[in-house]
Design an enzyme around this catalytic site. Sequence first.
Site, short mmCIF file in Angstrom:
data_model
loop_
_atom_site.label_atom_id
_atom_site.label_comp_id
_atom_site.label_asym_id
_atom_site.label_seq_id
_atom_site.Cartn_x
_atom_site.Cartn_y
_atom_site.Cartn_z
CD GLU A 294 0.55 -14.73 -81.37
OE1 GLU A 294 -0.12 -15.24 -80.46
OE2 GLU A 294 0.23 -14.79 -82.57
CG ASP B 166 -2.51 -16.86 -78.33
OD1 ASP B 166 -2.89 -15.74 -78.72
OD2 ASP B 166 -1.83 -17.62 -79.04
CG HIS C 94 -4.14 -18.32 -88.78
ND1 HIS C 94 -4.77 -19.29 -88.05
CD2 HIS C 94 -3.36 -17.67 -87.89
CE1 HIS C 94 -4.39 -19.21 -86.79
NE2 HIS C 94 -3.53 -18.24 -86.67
CG ASP D 24 -2.61 -13.70 -82.43
OD1 ASP D 24 -2.74 -14.04 -81.24
OD2 ASP D 24 -2.46 -14.51 -83.36
CD GLU E 134 1.45 -17.62 -83.04
OE1 GLU E 134 1.03 -18.07 -81.97
OE2 GLU E 134 0.69 -17.28 -83.97
CG HIS F 290 -0.76 -16.05 -87.94
ND1 HIS F 290 -1.64 -15.02 -87.75
CD2 HIS F 290 -0.47 -16.53 -86.70
CE1 HIS F 290 -1.89 -14.91 -86.45
NE2 HIS F 290 -1.18 -15.80 -85.78
MN MN Z 1 -1.11 -16.06 -83.67
MN MN Z 2 -2.10 -15.94 -80.65
#
Ligand code: MN
Ligand code: MN
Length: 301
Positions: free
Chosen positions: A287, A90, A169, A101, A193, A161
Site C-alpha cells: 500500500e 499496515d 476512508h 497510509d 492497496e 480509498h
Molecule cells: Mn488503507
Molecule cells: Mn493501510
Amino acid sequence: MSRSLIDGDVYDSFRAAGEIARKVRSEVVYRVREGASALEIATWVEERIRELGGGVAFPCNVGVDAVAAHSTPYPDSDYALRRGSLVKVDLGVEIDGLVADTAVTVALPGADEAMVLAAERALEEALRAIRAGVRVSAVGEVISRAVTSYGYRPIANLSGHQIERYNLHAGLSIPNVPAGEGRLEAGKVYAVEPFLTTRRGAGQVKHIDRVEIFRVSEDSLVRSRRLGPQHEAVVRRLLESTRGLPYALRWFPDVDREIHAVLYRRGIVKGYPVLVEASGEPVAQAEHTVVVWEDGCETLT
Ligand code: MN
Ligand code: MN
C-alpha cells in the site's frame, strides 16, 4: 505538477506524514522476524511515528497469513511470529488530521515470497496508470491483471480509498478488481492497496467475531449521554484523544473495559471486525498513499 489544485498547507502536511510513514515502514521490515512479538512490533511502530514527529493515525495492524486487515495486538498478547508466515504491517501517520497510509508484507523463511513481489508489482503498475480522470475500475483492472499474471487472485472485497482530513476512508474506493464507479481527481489523495491470495483462495475476505480496532465520533458523544455520565466521560476521553480516528484499547489503560464493552454493544462505539481470507489462504498486501495530478501521481509514502 499543479500544486494549486491542493491547499499548500494540506499538501505539506500530507508530504510530511508520508515521509515519516515511508521511513517507519522501511525500518520495521527488519523487526519482522521469526519469534518476534507482534505486540512489540506494533508498539515500536507507534512509538517510532511519534518520535519522528507524527501522530498515529490508526493502531499499527499486524496481519499474519489469512488475517488480511483490522488486526492489532491486544495489550496482553504474547503472539510470536512463526516460520513460514506472511506478515503484513499496515501503518498510518497523521499530521494535522491528514493521513499517510502504507503497508508492507514480509515473507518469513518458508513463506511464499513471490506473493509479496506480486503485491508490490501490482501496486507499481496501478500507480503508473493513475492520473486525474482515470476511472477507479480501470485501476482495479490493472491490479487484477497484474495479480493474475503472477498466478495469484486479487481480493475483490478489499479496496483502497480516498483520504481527507480526519477521514481515512472518505469518498471513493479503489478496488482491486475491475468494479466500482467514479474517477480519480487532481489534487485529491488516495491510498492504493492491492491485496491478493493464492489461486486456491476465495478472493474474498470475511469478518470474524473479533474486534481489535474501534472508532468514536461526535455522534457517539451525543448518544453516550443517555447511558449516564460515566459512559459519556469515556467517549469524551476517546474522542478528545483520537479526534475520530481509529484506536486500540491498549492505548487507553485508564478506560474501563466494561463500560467500553457496553458502548460497543450499543453501537455507540464503532468497531472494525478482523478480516480474514474466506477460505483461510494467506494474504499479501502492498500500500502507498498518493496525490493525483493531471499528468500522473506522486507517491507520498
Ligand atoms: Mn488503507
Ligand atoms: Mn493501510
